[in-house]
Design a protein around this motif. Structure first.
Motif, short mmCIF file in Angstrom:
data_model
loop_
_atom_site.label_atom_id
_atom_site.label_comp_id
_atom_site.label_asym_id
_atom_site.label_seq_id
_atom_site.Cartn_x
_atom_site.Cartn_y
_atom_site.Cartn_z
N ASN A 117 -59.58 -29.97 19.33
CA ASN A 117 -59.23 -29.21 18.33
C ASN A 117 -57.83 -28.61 18.63
O ASN A 117 -57.66 -27.75 19.72
CB ASN A 117 -60.04 -27.87 18.22
N GLU A 118 -56.80 -29.36 18.07
CA GLU A 118 -55.44 -29.01 18.80
C GLU A 118 -54.29 -29.12 17.57
O GLU A 118 -54.62 -29.59 16.51
CB GLU A 118 -54.95 -30.35 19.67
N TYR A 119 -53.47 -28.04 17.89
CA TYR A 119 -52.39 -27.86 16.80
C TYR A 119 -51.04 -27.86 17.60
O TYR A 119 -50.76 -27.31 18.66
CB TYR A 119 -52.62 -26.76 15.88
N GLY A 120 -50.11 -28.30 16.79
CA GLY A 120 -48.89 -28.03 17.30
C GLY A 120 -47.59 -28.31 16.56
O GLY A 120 -47.81 -28.78 15.52
N VAL A 121 -46.40 -28.42 17.15
CA VAL A 121 -45.00 -28.91 16.45
C VAL A 121 -44.17 -29.72 17.31
O VAL A 121 -44.18 -29.08 18.62
CB VAL A 121 -44.34 -27.63 15.85
N GLN A 122 -43.70 -30.68 17.07
CA GLN A 122 -42.58 -31.15 17.97
C GLN A 122 -41.19 -31.53 16.97
O GLN A 122 -41.50 -31.85 15.93
CB GLN A 122 -43.16 -32.80 18.59
N LEU A 123 -40.19 -31.15 17.87
CA LEU A 123 -38.83 -31.20 17.12
C LEU A 123 -37.88 -32.08 17.86
O LEU A 123 -38.15 -32.24 19.03
CB LEU A 123 -38.01 -29.95 17.13
N PHE A 124 -37.41 -33.11 17.07
CA PHE A 124 -36.62 -34.25 17.69
C PHE A 124 -35.30 -33.70 17.30
O PHE A 124 -34.92 -33.90 16.16
CB PHE A 124 -37.14 -35.62 17.30
N GLY A 125 -34.31 -33.49 18.38
CA GLY A 125 -32.84 -33.20 18.06
C GLY A 125 -31.91 -34.03 18.98
O GLY A 125 -32.35 -34.83 19.74
N SER A 126 -30.76 -34.11 18.40
CA SER A 126 -29.57 -35.05 19.02
C SER A 126 -29.21 -34.56 20.51
O SER A 126 -28.99 -35.42 21.07
CB SER A 126 -28.52 -35.15 18.17
N ALA A 127 -29.81 -33.16 20.88
CA ALA A 127 -29.25 -32.87 22.11
C ALA A 127 -30.49 -32.56 23.14
O ALA A 127 -30.31 -32.60 24.29
CB ALA A 127 -28.44 -31.79 22.18
N ALA A 128 -31.54 -32.28 22.24
CA ALA A 128 -32.73 -31.94 23.06
C ALA A 128 -33.96 -32.08 21.92
O ALA A 128 -33.94 -32.04 21.05
CB ALA A 128 -32.72 -30.72 23.84
N GLY A 129 -34.93 -32.05 22.74
CA GLY A 129 -36.32 -31.96 21.91
C GLY A 129 -37.32 -30.63 22.33
O GLY A 129 -37.05 -30.24 23.47
N ALA A 130 -38.11 -30.44 21.46
CA ALA A 130 -39.21 -29.35 21.88
C ALA A 130 -40.69 -29.63 21.55
O ALA A 130 -40.75 -30.44 20.21
CB ALA A 130 -38.76 -27.99 21.29
N LEU A 131 -41.57 -29.37 22.28
CA LEU A 131 -42.99 -29.53 21.68
C LEU A 131 -43.50 -28.15 22.06
O LEU A 131 -43.90 -27.63 23.27
CB LEU A 131 -43.68 -30.64 22.60
N VAL A 132 -44.36 -27.72 21.04
CA VAL A 132 -45.11 -26.69 21.13
C VAL A 132 -46.68 -26.89 21.01
O VAL A 132 -46.84 -27.58 19.83
CB VAL A 132 -44.91 -25.36 20.19
N ARG A 133 -47.69 -26.86 21.85
CA ARG A 133 -48.92 -27.48 21.84
C ARG A 133 -49.74 -26.33 21.97
O ARG A 133 -49.78 -25.74 23.03
CB ARG A 133 -49.08 -28.68 22.71
N VAL A 134 -50.86 -26.44 21.18
CA VAL A 134 -52.27 -25.28 21.64
C VAL A 134 -53.67 -26.20 21.52
O VAL A 134 -53.79 -27.08 20.58
CB VAL A 134 -52.20 -24.21 20.59
N ASP A 135 -54.05 -26.18 22.58
CA ASP A 135 -55.38 -26.98 22.71
C ASP A 135 -56.18 -25.78 22.81
O ASP A 135 -56.30 -25.00 23.73
CB ASP A 135 -55.63 -27.85 24.14
N THR A 136 -57.24 -25.67 21.83
CA THR A 136 -58.02 -24.30 21.65
C THR A 136 -59.17 -24.36 22.90
O THR A 136 -59.71 -23.20 22.82
CB THR A 136 -58.72 -24.35 20.38
#
Length: 364
Positions: A260-279
């Motif tokens: 049961n997992e949710y999150g958002v991943q962003l792909f950028g030209s200078a950096a990327g980000a991942l926010v993740r939650v495993d319940t």
């Protein structure tokens, strides 16, 4: 300043979270509850010291001693209950999804505007600290040009019952895309700075739910499966103004690695980000990726319902209500509505640009 007088309709999981959040605030007083589960409503009222109860939400809305109506009802009741409460002069806090369709959501926004009252929709997952961190990083340009994003809420076995309103197309409006996907979508749009959505191309499947696979309530497995009228998995490819794209996925049941997992991943030209939650693990985690090296951090459990209630109350007390008519929530419903129409038609569905969304406060 006198406490806001609250009436709450619905005492299920979400309703109890709202009730708890209101009850601990000295600037709020819960005056009455409403719910069709009479015995449960009575016991909840006794536990929280609420003086009066009703069975029908209509009776709650009709009271003349309330400032606020909080709605935690089945999705089909959000629009009629909210519009009735707004027209009766109450501010409204509504559980997500805002409504089953964009048309219903638009009517809610119109009612809030005409009544000059605050309308907020509860997106409690946006209150993970990492969402605000990434939003600020994007706004400051630290990720460069963000050209693609992924947002998901995936479960392996998490269909919330069978032959209930959750799995009724008429009552719920949809399955996990409306139930879970709206949270993932909200997190992504908050992080990206509320871009306009141009179009949606989606598909929806019901391969597992109709077999009875993945149902939380084991007693429901013994019943027939005719009550499953929604999807168990949906995916949507979303085009954003400016050329960026977003892949959205939501599932109640999958044969996959997800629990049961949710999150958002962003792909950028200078950096990327991942926010993740495993319940299964309290709190949330953030990873930042760049050519100079990666960074990781995490935070503990956050009461997002308390955060949503806090923003709602602050909006009322501010007296500046024009920016709090539910327009940000409407933008989410328009995307989900378009996704369902796209899945049914088998083609991409355009969304008319609506300009910047003033909406609700994003992160306090």
């Amino acid at each position: 300043m006198a406490p806001l007088r609250i009436g709450l309709a619905g005492v299920g999981f979400a309703g109890l979270r709202h009730l708890k959040a209101f009850s601990v605030r000295p600037d709020c007083e819960v005056v009455a509850l409403a719910g069709v589960e009479g015995e449960t409503v009575g016991s909840v009222a006794a536990e929280y010291g609420v003086r009066e109860t009703h069975i029908r939400w209509e009776d709650l809305v009709a009271r003349d001693d309330l400032d606020v109506v909080c709605l935690a009802l089945p999705n089909a009741l959000h629009a009629p209950a909210a519009t009735a409460a707004l027209r009766a002069g109450k501010h409204v806090l509504c559980e997500k999804p805002m409504a089953r369709t964009a048309t219903e959501a638009e009517a809610m926004v119109a009612a809030a505007t005409e009544a000059d009252r605050v309308l907020h929709v509860v997106f409690n997952r946006r209150y993970h600290p990492e969402v605000g961190i990434v939003r600020e990083a994007v706004a400051a340009g630290r990720l460069g040009t963000v050209y693609h994003a992924r947002a998901w809420w995936m479960r392996r076995a998490g269909i919330p019952g069978r032959n209930t309103w959750y799995t009724s197309r008429e009552q719920a409006g949809g399955g996990p895309l409306a139930d879970l996907g709206t949270h993932a979508l909200d997190m992504a749009l908050v992080m990206l700075g509320e871009p306009d959505v141009v179009s949606v191309s989606a598909a929806a499947y019901d391969q597992l739910g109709r077999q009875g696979v993945g149902v939380i309530d084991s007693a429901a497995l013994a019943s027939d499966h005719d009550g499953f009228e929604v999807e168990d998995f949906a995916t949507a490819f979303v085009r954003l103004a400016g050329g960026a794209t977003l892949q959205l996925e939501a599932a109640w049941a999958t044969h996959s690695q997800y629990y049961n997992e949710y999150g958002v991943q962003l792909f950028g030209s200078a950096a990327g980000a991942l926010v993740r939650v495993d319940t299964r693990v309290p709190g949330s985690a953030l990873r930042l990726f760049s050519a100079g090296g990666d960074q990781e951090s995490s935070s503990g459990r956050v009461d997002g319902h308390a955060g949503a209630v806090g923003d709602f109350v602050a909006a009322i007390h501010s007296g500046q209500w024009d920016g709090h008519r539910g327009t940000a929530a409407l933008a989410r419903v328009r995307v989900i509505d378009a996704a369902y129409r796209s899945a049914e038609a088998g083609r991409e569905v355009p969304i008319t640009p609506t300009g910047p969304v003033p909406g609700q406060p994003v992160i306090r």
